[in-house]
Motif scaffolding. Structure first.
Motif, PDB file in Angstrom:
ATOM      1  N   MET A 395       0.813  -1.209   0.000  1.00 47.65           N
ATOM      2  CA  MET A 395       0.000   0.000   0.000  1.00 47.65           C
ATOM      3  C   MET A 395       0.851   1.266   0.000  1.00 47.65           C
ATOM      4  N   PHE A 396       1.974   1.246   0.736  1.00 44.57           N
ATOM      5  CA  PHE A 396       2.753   2.467   0.939  1.00 44.57           C
ATOM      6  C   PHE A 396       4.086   2.500   0.193  1.00 44.57           C
ATOM      7  N   ARG A 397       4.465   1.410  -0.456  1.00 45.22           N
ATOM      8  CA  ARG A 397       5.824   1.341  -1.000  1.00 45.22           C
ATOM      9  C   ARG A 397       6.092   2.370  -2.098  1.00 45.22           C
ATOM     10  N   ASN A 398       5.063   2.763  -2.852  1.00 49.49           N
ATOM     11  CA  ASN A 398       5.256   3.745  -3.923  1.00 49.49           C
ATOM     12  C   ASN A 398       4.996   5.178  -3.467  1.00 49.49           C
ATOM     13  N   ALA A 399       4.508   5.335  -2.221  1.00 54.79           N
ATOM     14  CA  ALA A 399       4.170   6.669  -1.727  1.00 54.79           C
ATOM     15  C   ALA A 399       5.259   7.262  -0.856  1.00 54.79           C
ATOM     16  N   VAL A 400       5.864   6.461  -0.001  1.00 53.33           N
ATOM     17  CA  VAL A 400       6.886   6.949   0.929  1.00 53.33           C
ATOM     18  C   VAL A 400       7.994   5.911   1.033  1.00 53.33           C
ATOM     19  N   ASN A 401       9.080   6.315   1.691  1.00 48.06           N
ATOM     20  CA  ASN A 401      10.131   5.354   2.019  1.00 48.06           C
ATOM     21  C   ASN A 401       9.606   4.440   3.118  1.00 48.06           C
ATOM     22  N   ILE A 402       9.398   3.168   2.766  1.00 55.07           N
ATOM     23  CA  ILE A 402       8.716   2.251   3.669  1.00 55.07           C
ATOM     24  C   ILE A 402       9.469   2.060   4.975  1.00 55.07           C
ATOM     25  N   THR A 404      11.209   4.316   6.519  1.00 54.06           N
ATOM     26  CA  THR A 404      11.089   5.505   7.357  1.00 54.06           C
ATOM     27  C   THR A 404       9.876   5.428   8.265  1.00 54.06           C
ATOM     28  N   ILE A 405       8.787   4.883   7.736  1.00 56.57           N
ATOM     29  CA  ILE A 405       7.557   4.787   8.530  1.00 56.57           C
ATOM     30  C   ILE A 405       7.390   3.384   9.123  1.00 56.57           C
ATOM     31  N   ALA A 406       8.442   2.572   9.086  1.00 56.53           N
ATOM     32  CA  ALA A 406       8.361   1.192   9.588  1.00 56.53           C
ATOM     33  C   ALA A 406       7.851   1.114  11.031  1.00 56.53           C
ATOM     34  N   PRO A 407       8.358   1.958  11.962  1.00 53.56           N
ATOM     35  CA  PRO A 407       7.838   1.868  13.340  1.00 53.56           C
ATOM     36  C   PRO A 407       6.341   2.100  13.436  1.00 53.56           C
ATOM     37  N   ILE A 408       5.801   3.038  12.647  1.00 49.39           N
ATOM     38  CA  ILE A 408       4.366   3.317  12.680  1.00 49.39           C
ATOM     39  C   ILE A 408       3.576   2.113  12.182  1.00 49.39           C
ATOM     40  N   LEU A 409       4.036   1.504  11.092  1.00 48.44           N
ATOM     41  CA  LEU A 409       3.339   0.339  10.540  1.00 48.44           C
ATOM     42  C   LEU A 409       3.376  -0.840  11.516  1.00 48.44           C
ATOM     43  N   ILE A 410       4.497  -1.019  12.199  1.00 51.43           N
ATOM     44  CA  ILE A 410       4.602  -2.109  13.178  1.00 51.43           C
ATOM     45  C   ILE A 410       3.673  -1.860  14.355  1.00 51.43           C
ATOM     46  N   ILE A 411       3.599  -0.613  14.824  1.00 55.08           N
ATOM     47  CA  ILE A 411       2.701  -0.266  15.939  1.00 55.08           C
ATOM     48  C   ILE A 411       1.247  -0.523  15.555  1.00 55.08           C
ATOM     49  N   LEU A 412       0.854  -0.113  14.348  1.00 54.24           N
ATOM     50  CA  LEU A 412      -0.513  -0.340  13.884  1.00 54.24           C
ATOM     51  C   LEU A 412      -0.837  -1.825  13.831  1.00 54.24           C
ATOM     52  N   PHE A 485       9.846  -5.289   7.922  1.00 53.48           N
ATOM     53  CA  PHE A 485      10.122  -3.854   7.907  1.00 53.48           C
ATOM     54  C   PHE A 485      11.464  -3.479   8.537  1.00 53.48           C
ATOM     55  N   GLY A 486      12.120  -4.428   9.191  1.00 55.77           N
ATOM     56  CA  GLY A 486      13.370  -4.104   9.865  1.00 55.77           C
ATOM     57  C   GLY A 486      14.511  -3.836   8.898  1.00 55.77           C
ATOM     58  N   SER A 487      15.507  -3.111   9.391  1.00 52.35           N
ATOM     59  CA  SER A 487      16.699  -2.788   8.601  1.00 52.35           C
ATOM     60  C   SER A 487      17.888  -2.710   9.549  1.00 52.35           C
ATOM     61  N   GLN A 488      19.039  -2.380   9.010  1.00 53.47           N
ATOM     62  CA  GLN A 488      20.227  -2.251   9.844  1.00 53.47           C
ATOM     63  C   GLN A 488      20.104  -1.095  10.827  1.00 53.47           C
ATOM     64  N   ASP A 489      19.366  -0.045  10.422  1.00 57.06           N
ATOM     65  CA  ASP A 489      19.188   1.115  11.290  1.00 57.06           C
ATOM     66  C   ASP A 489      18.004   0.962  12.247  1.00 57.06           C
ATOM     67  N   PHE A 490      17.154   0.000  11.966  1.00 58.54           N
ATOM     68  CA  PHE A 490      15.968  -0.199  12.812  1.00 58.54           C
ATOM     69  C   PHE A 490      15.821  -1.696  13.101  1.00 58.54           C
ATOM     70  N   THR A 491      16.175  -2.078  14.326  1.00 55.38           N
ATOM     71  CA  THR A 491      16.137  -3.483  14.737  1.00 55.38           C
ATOM     72  C   THR A 491      15.521  -3.586  16.124  1.00 55.38           C
ATOM     73  N   THR A 492      14.634  -4.550  16.289  1.00 55.64           N
ATOM     74  CA  THR A 492      14.079  -4.830  17.613  1.00 55.64           C
ATOM     75  C   THR A 492      14.809  -6.024  18.221  1.00 55.64           C
TER      76      THR A 492
END
Length: 540
Positions: A395-402, A404-412, A485-492
């Motif tokens: 849904m969001f891959r063509n609209a924003v950097n996925i 960047t908003i990864a934490p919001i999508l995970i929270i939802l 959604f995780g990356s090297q800069d965003f890891t749980t």
């Protein structure tokens, strides 16, 4: 007069409206996106596939069997805990609350160490000349893991219902000289029947959407569920059409069975009580003492060994090194922030649905509308988290950097996945508070914050803390969604453990897993204590 009535109806519907404002786009938008990318062509071919029929039959069979076994053991265990007070009881019940939301991959490791080919059980059997072989992998392993996670949840739900039985019932039972079976049939079972269909429906959906357990312990194609088939279609083949077909099949099957169970539990009648303490008469019977000791011991022997094994495995010299790594503490920070945010959002959504549902039921007698809201909050669990995450990604891959908003999508996603627990745990207490005191509050003109502080909160404080704690710990132990959604800069922390395991740094992974368990217990304890402090501050 008419305008006042319309305003009242709008105010009643407003909490659910804001909750649905988030839930409907999240669910309908996800499915619409998947259908858009997958198309309708070929979906019916997937549904008519004979292999998929076998997968669907096994999915239904293992889910129903897991739910039944968990319930059969939970009923006597809950009765035993309701009757007995002993040293360590509160700790055991807290462990029961947290087993469901412990990281699945960590618990599976403990189960394998206990029940695997080289596990503790097989070592004992070989000592006496028996060899159980690879019994853990396949249906047996799936059932063991599911019962480990789900039996404590059902036990706690039944126990909460038993603790709410009016003391006058026990006084009457004592005066009439009721035996154990009479007490069960006349006093306990009617109370259990109100909560069992709902919690069994949630457990059934959990077993339907079980992923890591089936993937790890299934043992091959003969023990594959629809959830695993969906994962394979998305992750390995990126076959959206097949994934959508499987998801629709899962929605239909799980929704039909869960809806039937929830329909059985629509009776929400409650009894007013004097709230005086009266001891249960059946605690003095020798037969109940023997059975209670047996079932409490059985629960301890089943639940504690895997947890103890995980703790002992995490205490090692090589694993201590991760305490000095910045990446581990960064992953821990992200995990806690996302977990608390998901828990708070899930509570807001759940309370919004429950408040509207209660008012529709008790003020306007709209039972069907009330049940629809309850059912709507629970049915979101039918949708696999990985499917929802994939839909959000598309849904969001063509609209924003996925990323960047990864934490919001995970929270939802995590807040939506925890919503059924909020509904099922808080719902009965909130309905009971409304049924007992709403008319009195109207006559005394008590409303708003005062009604919440002095009427609702004392009755919902325990379910509130339990629901919030479960929502938080579900999120902190999640791996599936953050893996996408995780990356090297965003890891749980769960993703950090997974990466250590993939790199064969098992000692460090075990230590990180121990840290994750400690955080889960600490959050659970802190939430309960904070709720108790708050209660103390608002007392008269």
């Amino acid at each position: 007069m008419l305008n006042g009535r319309i305003i009242n109806i709008i105010l009643i519907l407003l909490p659910a409206f804001f909750a649905l404002l988030i839930l409907l786009p999240l669910t309908i938008g996800t499915l619409s996106t998947l259908l858009l990318y997958g198309g309708v062509d070929g979906i019916f071919d997937v549904i008519n596939d004979p292999y998929i029929h076998k997968v669907a039959i096994f999915t239904v069979f293992q889910a129903v069997l897991s739910t039944l076994i968990s319930t059969i053991f939970a009923i006597p265990i809950a009765r035993a805990f309701s009757r007995r007070r002993f040293y360590g009881r509160d700790l055991l019940l807290r462990i029961f609350s947290i087993t469901l939301v412990m990281p699945v991959i960590v618990v599976i490791l403990g189960i394998v160490i206990i029940y695997g080919k080289s596990g503790f059980i097989n070592d004992i059997l070989r000592y006496y000349g028996f060899d159980a072989g690879h019994y853990l992998y396949g249906l047996t392993g799936i059932l063991i893991a599911h019962v480990f996670f789900n039996m404590p949840l059902i036990t706690r739900s039944i126990l909460n219902a038993l603790d709410a039985i009016p003391p006058e019932n026990w006084r009457l039972a004592s005066q009439l000289g009721m035996g154990d079976m009479d007490i069960f049939k006349i006093i306990e079972w009617p109370v259990m029947r109100r909560v069992l269909p709902g919690i069994m429906g949630v457990v059934l959906m959990l077993c339907f959407t079980s992923f890591a357990i089936v993937l790890t312990l299934g043992g091959g194609p003969k023990a594959t569920t629809i959830e695993v088939a969906i994962y394979q279609a998305i992750r390995f083949d990126f076959d959206i059409t097949r994934a959508v077909g499987l998801c629709l099949m899962q929605l239909f099957l799980c929704g039909t069975i869960a809806g039937f169970l929830l329909r059985l539990g629509r009776n929400h009648d409650f009894i007013n009580s004097e709230k005086k303490l009266y001891i249960r008469p059946d605690i003095k019977y020798l037969s109940t003492k023997i059975t209670d000791i047996f079932f409490i011991s059985l629960a301890i022997l089943f639940i504690l060994p895997p947890i103890i094994t995980i703790i002992l495995s995490g205490i090692n010299y090589d694993g201590i090194k991760i305490l000095t790594e910045k990446s581990m503490w960064s992953a821990t920070f992200y995990s806690v922030i996302i977990a608390l945010s998901s828990g708070i959002l899930s509570l807001i959504l759940g309370i919004g649905l429950l408040v509207t549902s209660r008012n529709l039921r008790l003020k306007y007698y709209q039972i069907k509308a009330s049940n629809m809201l309850d059912l709507g909050g629970s049915l979101i669990l039918i949708m696999p988290p990985f499917v929802m995450a994939t839909g959000l990604f598309l849904m969001f891959r063509n609209a924003v950097n996925i990323f960047t908003i990864a934490p919001i999508l995970i929270i939802l996603t995590n807040s939506a996945m925890a919503l059924p627990f909020i509904i099922r745990i808080m719902g009965p207490a909130l309905y009971q508070a409304g049924d007992q005191y709403d008319r009195l509050c109207q006559n005394l003109n008590i409303s708003g914050i005062n009604k919440f502080k002095f009427v609702d909160w004392p009755m919902v404080k325990k379910p509130f803390s339990m629901a919030f704690a479960i929502a938080v710990t579900i999120s902190i132990g999640d791996l599936g969604v953050v893996a996408l959604f995780g990356s090297q800069d965003f890891t749980t922390l769960p993703l950090y453990i997974y990466r250590l395991t993939s790199a064969y740094k098992l000692d460090q992974a075990a230590s990180a897993a121990l840290i994750l368990i400690i955080i889960c217990f600490a959050l659970f304890w802190a939430i309960e204590k904070i709720c108790e402090l708050k209660i103390g501050n608002i007392k008269n």
